[in-house]
Enzyme design. Structure first.
Site, PDB file in Angstrom:
ATOM      1  N   GLU A  65      41.821  38.400  47.798  1.00 28.14           N
ATOM      2  CA  GLU A  65      41.245  37.077  47.554  1.00 28.14           C
ATOM      3  C   GLU A  65      40.620  37.102  46.168  1.00 28.14           C
ATOM      4  O   GLU A  65      40.079  38.117  45.745  1.00 28.14           O
ATOM      5  CB  GLU A  65      40.143  36.716  48.566  1.00 28.14           C
ATOM      6  N   TYR A  76      46.300  39.274  38.113  1.00 30.07           N
ATOM      7  CA  TYR A  76      47.031  39.410  39.379  1.00 30.07           C
ATOM      8  C   TYR A  76      48.406  38.743  39.304  1.00 30.07           C
ATOM      9  O   TYR A  76      49.394  39.301  39.774  1.00 30.07           O
ATOM     10  CB  TYR A  76      46.225  38.838  40.544  1.00 30.07           C
TER      11      TYR A  76
END
Length: 160
Positions: free
Chosen positions: A116, A128
């Site tokens: 998350e 990411y």
């Protein structure tokens, strides 16, 4: 070194080892220095007590440069926390820690990794996404935010 030049790390010479209870004071200090809503000491001690895969990265002088923690959930690893000390950010150590967390998860037989991230954390989102993580969902009000508010979490996944 020229201004703006990034150092070339000899990552084989860095000290990369499992996180121990004795590391928690330094890990907590690093956590508090880089996150506006840091984990607590209990978060780290409970993670270690639960057997989560936790690693620290230190320079040759012993200074803590970063860490990560992953939790195994059936056939997926959950990247719970990853951080690089502010003075070492932007120099490839975050990618090194991501590489190591994925390698650890793969070695534990995991088939994918979840994480998350705050929508407001544009730098982490970019890292990411460039690494190959893709958004698979959103958790409403997941993170504490300023003035008692809550911030959503973007849920990301990568097959490993």
């Amino acid at each position: 070194m020229m201004q703006g030049a990034k150092p070339v790390w000899d990552l084989a010479r860095l000290n990369y080892q499992p996180m121990q209870p004795a590391d928690i004071d330094e890990v907590l200090a690093l956590e508090q220095s880089v996150y506006p809503h840091p984990w607590t000491r209990a978060n780290f001690t409970d993670s270690l007590a639960s057997g989560y895969d936790a690693w620290v990265l230190r320079g040759q002088s012993g200074v803590l440069m970063g860490y990560f923690l992953i939790m195994q959930v059936v056939d997926e690893a959950h990247l719970l926390n990853v951080a690089v000390a502010a003075e070492w950010q932007g120099q490839g150590l975050g990618r090194f820690l991501l590489n190591q967390s994925v390698a650890r998860a793969r070695g534990l037989g995991m088939e994918a990794m979840l994480l998350e991230v705050r929508p407001s954390n544009a730098r982490a989102l970019d890292i990411y996404q460039r690494y190959g993580f893709r958004q698979i969902g959103r958790r409403k009000g997941y993170y504490p935010a300023e003035n008692g508010q809550r911030e959503d979490a973007i849920v990301m996944r990568i097959a490993i």
